[in-house]
Enzyme design. Sequence first.
Site, PDB file in Angstrom:
ATOM      1  N   LYS A 118      30.653  40.394  24.330  1.00 44.98           N
ATOM      2  CA  LYS A 118      30.246  39.390  25.324  1.00 44.98           C
ATOM      3  C   LYS A 118      28.832  38.876  25.069  1.00 44.98           C
ATOM      4  O   LYS A 118      28.542  37.716  25.350  1.00 44.98           O
ATOM      5  CB  LYS A 118      30.392  39.948  26.744  1.00 44.98           C
ATOM      6  CG  LYS A 118      31.854  40.134  27.123  1.00 44.98           C
ATOM      7  CD  LYS A 118      32.105  40.135  28.603  1.00 44.98           C
ATOM      8  CE  LYS A 118      33.612  40.047  28.854  1.00 44.98           C
ATOM      9  NZ  LYS A 118      34.008  40.128  30.227  1.00 44.98           N
ATOM     10  N   LYS A 211      42.670  38.839  22.574  1.00 42.11           N
ATOM     11  CA  LYS A 211      43.087  39.183  23.933  1.00 42.11           C
ATOM     12  C   LYS A 211      43.209  37.919  24.798  1.00 42.11           C
ATOM     13  O   LYS A 211      42.363  37.029  24.705  1.00 42.11           O
ATOM     14  CB  LYS A 211      42.007  40.116  24.512  1.00 42.11           C
ATOM     15  CG  LYS A 211      42.336  40.753  25.831  1.00 42.11           C
ATOM     16  CD  LYS A 211      41.185  41.655  26.270  1.00 42.11           C
ATOM     17  CE  LYS A 211      40.127  40.857  26.999  1.00 42.11           C
ATOM     18  NZ  LYS A 211      39.695  41.427  28.279  1.00 42.11           N
ATOM     19  N   LYS A 214      40.060  35.257  30.483  1.00 41.81           N
ATOM     20  CA  LYS A 214      39.691  34.210  31.447  1.00 41.81           C
ATOM     21  C   LYS A 214      38.762  33.191  30.828  1.00 41.81           C
ATOM     22  O   LYS A 214      38.752  32.032  31.215  1.00 41.81           O
ATOM     23  CB  LYS A 214      38.946  34.839  32.627  1.00 41.81           C
ATOM     24  CG  LYS A 214      39.738  35.795  33.462  1.00 41.81           C
ATOM     25  CD  LYS A 214      38.789  36.384  34.502  1.00 41.81           C
ATOM     26  CE  LYS A 214      39.413  37.522  35.255  1.00 41.81           C
ATOM     27  NZ  LYS A 214      38.454  38.592  35.526  1.00 41.81           N
TER      28      LYS A 214
HETATM   29  N1  AQP Z   1      44.623  40.462  28.098  1.00 47.43           N
HETATM   30  C1  AQP Z   1      44.729  41.492  28.897  1.00 47.43           C
HETATM   31  N2  AQP Z   1      45.797  42.313  28.804  1.00 47.43           N
HETATM   32  C2  AQP Z   1      45.942  43.385  29.637  1.00 47.43           C
HETATM   33  N3  AQP Z   1      45.045  43.686  30.597  1.00 47.43           N
HETATM   34  C3  AQP Z   1      43.971  42.881  30.728  1.00 47.43           C
HETATM   35  N4  AQP Z   1      42.920  42.903  31.558  1.00 47.43           N
HETATM   36  C4  AQP Z   1      42.100  41.866  31.280  1.00 47.43           C
HETATM   37  N5  AQP Z   1      42.598  41.156  30.266  1.00 47.43           N
HETATM   38  C5  AQP Z   1      43.747  41.768  29.897  1.00 47.43           C
HETATM   39  C6  AQP Z   1      42.741  43.908  32.615  1.00 47.43           C
HETATM   40  O1  AQP Z   1      42.578  43.215  33.844  1.00 47.43           O
HETATM   41  C7  AQP Z   1      41.735  43.994  34.682  1.00 47.43           C
HETATM   42  C8  AQP Z   1      40.685  43.116  35.277  1.00 47.43           C
HETATM   43  O2  AQP Z   1      39.900  42.544  34.244  1.00 47.43           O
HETATM   44  P1  AQP Z   1      38.471  41.994  34.605  1.00 47.43           P
HETATM   45  O3  AQP Z   1      38.596  40.909  35.579  1.00 47.43           O
HETATM   46  O4  AQP Z   1      37.616  43.093  35.044  1.00 47.43           O
HETATM   47  O5  AQP Z   1      37.776  41.462  33.330  1.00 47.43           O
HETATM   48  P2  AQP Z   1      38.057  41.269  31.856  1.00 47.43           P
HETATM   49  O6  AQP Z   1      38.707  42.440  31.223  1.00 47.43           O
HETATM   50  O7  AQP Z   1      36.744  40.902  31.280  1.00 47.43           O
HETATM   51  O8  AQP Z   1      39.037  40.059  31.923  1.00 47.43           O
HETATM   52  P3  AQP Z   1      39.158  38.878  30.948  1.00 47.43           P
HETATM   53  O9  AQP Z   1      40.233  38.050  31.437  1.00 47.43           O
HETATM   54  O10 AQP Z   1      39.286  39.318  29.559  1.00 47.43           O
HETATM   55  O11 AQP Z   1      37.785  38.109  31.132  1.00 47.43           O
HETATM   56  P4  AQP Z   1      36.751  37.667  30.044  1.00 47.43           P
HETATM   57  O12 AQP Z   1      37.227  36.380  29.538  1.00 47.43           O
HETATM   58  O13 AQP Z   1      35.486  37.550  30.845  1.00 47.43           O
HETATM   59  O14 AQP Z   1      36.681  38.728  28.992  1.00 47.43           O
HETATM   60  C9  AQP Z   1      41.162  45.126  33.832  1.00 47.43           C
HETATM   61  O15 AQP Z   1      41.858  46.323  34.140  1.00 47.43           O
HETATM   62  C10 AQP Z   1      41.459  44.692  32.429  1.00 47.43           C
HETATM   63  O16 AQP Z   1      41.662  45.785  31.567  1.00 47.43           O
END
Ligand code: AQP
Length: 350
Positions: A118, A211, A214
């Site tokens: 990040k 992955k 968001k």
């Molecule tokens: N691609 C994914 N597959 C399975 N699980 C996922 N999680 C996130 N992406 C995937 C799980 O969702 C929960 C909440 O995630 P979060 O909101 O805390 O943040 P994150 O992991 O940073 O989500 P993103 O979508 O990947 O955001 P960005 O783009 O900011 O990196 C967690 O349990 C996570 O494991």
Amino acid sequence: MAFVERVFSGVQPTGNLHLGNYLGAIVNFVKMQETHNCIYCVVDMHAITMGIDVWGGPAELARNTREVTAAFIASGIDPNKHIVFNQSQIAGHAELTWIFNCVARIGWLNRMTQFKEKAGKDRENASVGLYDYPVLMAADILLYRATHVPVGEDQKQHLELSRDIAQKFNNDFSDSIRGHGFADGLFFPQPEPLITGPATRVMSLRDGTKKMSKSDASDNSRINLTDDADTIAQKIRKAKTDPEPLPSEEKGLEPRPEADNLVGIYAALAGISKQEVLTQFGGGQFSSFKNALVEVCVAKLAPIASEMKRLVADPGHVDAILADGASRARDLADETMRMTKDIVGFIRSH
Ligand code: AQP
């Protein structure tokens, strides 16, 4: 000591809640309600660890906090039987983070891959909060002395850090912990990650090695929980695949990340195994499999999207749910903080 089994997990209100969040985390949150007392948190303090241009500013944060709450409830989380609240309402998250900051080692944090990803190349310009994110996450979990944490695979390393922090706290303060009535010297449990199901890491629809996320600039890379049926159909039909037909055995998916991803998504949505999906669709072309995937995806997500829409249209109702959850969470958090302060040696007025 046997700890009371308790589930804690969270989702950041950073917008674009997607199928990965749903299948990797929220689906398992819903399941855990049957067997455990659960605490589900909208982690708004985590959301502000990136730049304000990323999380969108105050109005966007509040809107996204209500949207994640709505997604929890629309997916089947019961805020009356369990606890749903937003993190910033409970001061203990920040307080315990400070104590854990003094337990965790810089070397441990330097190994965290999510920070490296990040922060990217501009590390010097990343917030201190982004670096400290995993310590706040340990505090989130241990503030409720939670024993089980359903998460997607990307959070595994952070969970390991939470376990290390719990163990070091118990070791550093073992005499004091015993002196406060915990004969075995264990105050914090070592929380267990629950990474289960066929879609613990849902990948981007545009690139099977990345992955689903968001923050991906391409909206076509993910299925948002708020997408309508036409958008879902369009995104799935455009999803990257390869020219070969689907294999009949799971082994055949190994070198084919995009095929593996779509089969995993189907399996998770339909509640069957990947092998069962391949038994049904193996040997066939992607086009007909994609049509079936659209069907199962729309059937699952459309009712969630419409319930989310209904809930966010009434922000007062959502805020009341969060306030009620926060008041119940606060009772548990305050108890942990009282005991933690006594163990550490902080004088407090009784
Ligand atoms: N691609 C994914 N597959 C399975 N699980 C996922 N999680 C996130 N992406 C995937 C799980 O969702 C929960 C909440 O995630 P979060 O909101 O805390 O943040 P994150 O992991 O940073 O989500 P993103 O979508 O990947 O955001 P960005 O783009 O900011 O990196 C967690 O349990 C996570 O494991």
